[in-house]
Write an enzyme that holds these catalytic residues in place. Structure first.
Site, PDB file in Angstrom:
ATOM      1  N   MET A 144      -8.829 -18.712 -17.563  1.00 52.42           N
ATOM      2  CA  MET A 144      -8.229 -18.396 -16.261  1.00 52.42           C
ATOM      3  C   MET A 144      -9.024 -17.284 -15.581  1.00 52.42           C
ATOM      4  SD  MET A 144      -4.170 -19.007 -16.672  1.00 52.42           S
ATOM      5  CE  MET A 144      -3.754 -17.447 -17.391  1.00 52.42           C
ATOM      6  N   SER A 192      -7.368  -8.792 -23.339  1.00 54.27           N
ATOM      7  CA  SER A 192      -6.600  -9.713 -22.501  1.00 54.27           C
ATOM      8  C   SER A 192      -6.847  -9.358 -21.044  1.00 54.27           C
ATOM      9  CB  SER A 192      -5.105  -9.560 -22.811  1.00 54.27           C
ATOM     10  OG  SER A 192      -4.336 -10.129 -21.770  1.00 54.27           O
ATOM     11  N   SER A 193      -6.895 -10.381 -20.215  1.00 52.88           N
ATOM     12  CA  SER A 193      -7.043 -10.124 -18.774  1.00 52.88           C
ATOM     13  C   SER A 193      -5.859  -9.311 -18.272  1.00 52.88           C
ATOM     14  CB  SER A 193      -7.130 -11.445 -18.009  1.00 52.88           C
ATOM     15  OG  SER A 193      -8.155 -12.250 -18.549  1.00 52.88           O
ATOM     16  N   HIS A 234     -13.461 -13.902 -24.034  1.00 58.95           N
ATOM     17  CA  HIS A 234     -13.966 -15.152 -23.455  1.00 58.95           C
ATOM     18  C   HIS A 234     -15.437 -15.345 -23.810  1.00 58.95           C
ATOM     19  CE1 HIS A 234     -10.737 -14.029 -20.396  1.00 58.95           C
ATOM     20  NE2 HIS A 234     -10.342 -15.222 -20.782  1.00 58.95           N
ATOM     21  N   ASP A 242      -4.316 -16.797 -28.503  1.00 59.30           N
ATOM     22  CA  ASP A 242      -3.170 -17.603 -28.074  1.00 59.30           C
ATOM     23  C   ASP A 242      -2.903 -18.612 -29.184  1.00 59.30           C
ATOM     24  OD1 ASP A 242      -2.768 -16.907 -24.958  1.00 59.30           O
ATOM     25  OD2 ASP A 242      -4.874 -16.803 -25.495  1.00 59.30           O
ATOM     26  N   GLY A 287      -9.229 -19.597 -28.132  1.00 58.80           N
ATOM     27  CA  GLY A 287      -9.116 -18.375 -28.915  1.00 58.80           C
ATOM     28  C   GLY A 287      -7.858 -18.349 -29.777  1.00 58.80           C
TER      29      GLY A 287
HETATM   30  P1  AMP Z   1      -7.175 -17.042 -20.686  1.00 59.93           P
HETATM   31  O1  AMP Z   1      -8.240 -16.825 -19.685  1.00 59.93           O
HETATM   32  O2  AMP Z   1      -6.381 -15.823 -20.999  1.00 59.93           O
HETATM   33  O3  AMP Z   1      -6.347 -18.272 -20.425  1.00 59.93           O
HETATM   34  O4  AMP Z   1      -7.937 -17.343 -22.052  1.00 59.93           O
HETATM   35  C1  AMP Z   1      -8.920 -18.339 -22.130  1.00 59.93           C
HETATM   36  C2  AMP Z   1      -9.298 -18.527 -23.566  1.00 59.93           C
HETATM   37  O5  AMP Z   1      -9.789 -17.294 -24.101  1.00 59.93           O
HETATM   38  C3  AMP Z   1      -8.115 -18.935 -24.455  1.00 59.93           C
HETATM   39  O6  AMP Z   1      -8.551 -19.904 -25.394  1.00 59.93           O
HETATM   40  C4  AMP Z   1      -7.736 -17.644 -25.115  1.00 59.93           C
HETATM   41  O7  AMP Z   1      -7.121 -17.819 -26.376  1.00 59.93           O
HETATM   42  C5  AMP Z   1      -9.077 -16.988 -25.279  1.00 59.93           C
HETATM   43  N1  AMP Z   1      -8.941 -15.539 -25.421  1.00 59.93           N
HETATM   44  C6  AMP Z   1      -8.277 -14.685 -24.607  1.00 59.93           C
HETATM   45  N2  AMP Z   1      -8.328 -13.420 -25.084  1.00 59.93           N
HETATM   46  C7  AMP Z   1      -9.033 -13.488 -26.241  1.00 59.93           C
HETATM   47  C8  AMP Z   1      -9.424 -12.528 -27.227  1.00 59.93           C
HETATM   48  N3  AMP Z   1      -9.095 -11.233 -27.117  1.00 59.93           N
HETATM   49  N4  AMP Z   1     -10.151 -12.953 -28.285  1.00 59.93           N
HETATM   50  C9  AMP Z   1     -10.482 -14.263 -28.411  1.00 59.93           C
HETATM   51  N5  AMP Z   1     -10.146 -15.216 -27.519  1.00 59.93           N
HETATM   52  C10 AMP Z   1      -9.431 -14.838 -26.457  1.00 59.93           C
END
Ligand code: AMP
Length: 272
Positions: free
Chosen positions: A21, A176-177, A28, A141, A138
């Site tokens: 996202m 985390s974002s 990421h 989640d 990741g």
């Molecule tokens: P998001 O942008 O938050 O939807 O995350 C996109 C992908 O990045 C998902 O597969 C998340 O699980 C992964 N992700 C987010 N934060 C982390 C982190 N701290 N370590 C590893 N993977 C992550």
């Protein structure tokens, strides 16, 4: 997007997809690097998916920074950044969603009804659009990852799912974002999530296998941080996400908490 990928596939290249996202961070980037090790072309999707946000959640305020994300992807040699506008992703009268009916009910699904329907549907769409050989998610989640493994298994989607470990800040906070919602004071309090999970890991490494004692050790740390509102802390089977009890060989301790304006999640996989 399709014609690009078709051309790559026709040259015999393997394509990896990293769905995000946006507001990219090292978590990421670690997934992008994992995809690059496993495939010839990495596609990153950047889509703040409206259908996985509930009413009153942070869809509108979710951090967006396309130029920065694009620069980070370029620096990682990403072959394509797929960032569709929502109205191109969803027909105004779209009427089909994918519902996972077992793993999605507990944990985050309980407090975010419909969230995983949104996730499953958008990921299935991304798989159909990008047609990757491999997709990387990741462990941050954890529930999402377990559900998406079911998605490809139960719908026979020819995509191999790979998982990357949680990337943490130096002090332990899972990246985390949403961490950018935290004030300095919130951020200090937020550390109790990783601290509690780390305490459970210490006990596990010392040989503790009793679920109640592992939970209690984590719970004691949360008790010292009353400003952190725990949504859940659960001890579950790594594959089925069903609650475990007694002495176990493997488990995931998963936690979600409200810290100031941010809903944060974290987890620790033990023994798997
Ligand atoms: P998001 O942008 O938050 O939807 O995350 C996109 C992908 O990045 C998902 O597969 C998340 O699980 C992964 N992700 C987010 N934060 C982390 C982190 N701290 N370590 C590893 N993977 C992550």
């Amino acid at each position: 997007m399709r014609s690009r990928v078709t051309a790559w596939r026709e040259q015999g290249e393997r394509v990896g997809l990293v769905p995000t996202m946006g507001s990219l961070h090292e978590g990421h980037l670690s997934l992008i690097r994992l995809a690059a090790r496993e495939t010839d072309r990495v596609v990153v999707s950047l889509f703040v998916n409206p259908t996985q946000f509930g009413p009153g959640e942070d869809y509108e305020s979710y951090p967006r920074d396309f130029e920065r994300d694009a620069a980070l992807c370029r620096a990682e040699n990403v072959a394509a950044l797929f960032a569709p506008p929502p109205e191109e992703m969803y027909a105004a009268d779209a009427s089909i969603t994918i519902h996972e009916g077992r793993l999605a009910d507990g944990l985050c699904g309980r407090s975010r009804p419909g969230h995983f329907d949104g996730v499953c549907t958008v990921v299935a769409k991304l798989f159909n659009i990008v047609q990757p050989h491999v997709a990387v998610f990741g462990e941050k989640d954890y529930q999402q990852l377990a559900i998406l493994r079911r998605l490809v298994r139960d719908l026979d989607i020819p995509v191999q799912i790979l998982a990357g470990p949680i990337v943490r800040e130096a002090d332990g906070l899972a990246m985390s974002s949403r961490n950018r919602y935290l004030s300095d004071a919130d951020r200090k309090e937020a550390l109790c999530l990783s601290e509690a999970l780390g305490r459970a890991r210490e006990l596990w490494d010392e040989g503790e296998r009793d679920v109640v004692r592992l939970r209690d050790a984590a719970g004691e740390i949360f008790a010292k941080h009353p400003s952190v509102t725990i949504d859940y802390m659960e001890t579950v089977d790594p594959e089925t996400l069903e609650s475990v009890s007694g002495e176990v060989k493997q488990l995931v301790i998963a936690v979600a908490a409200q810290v100031g304006p941010a809903r944060l999640i974290d987890n620790m996989v033990l023994g798997a």
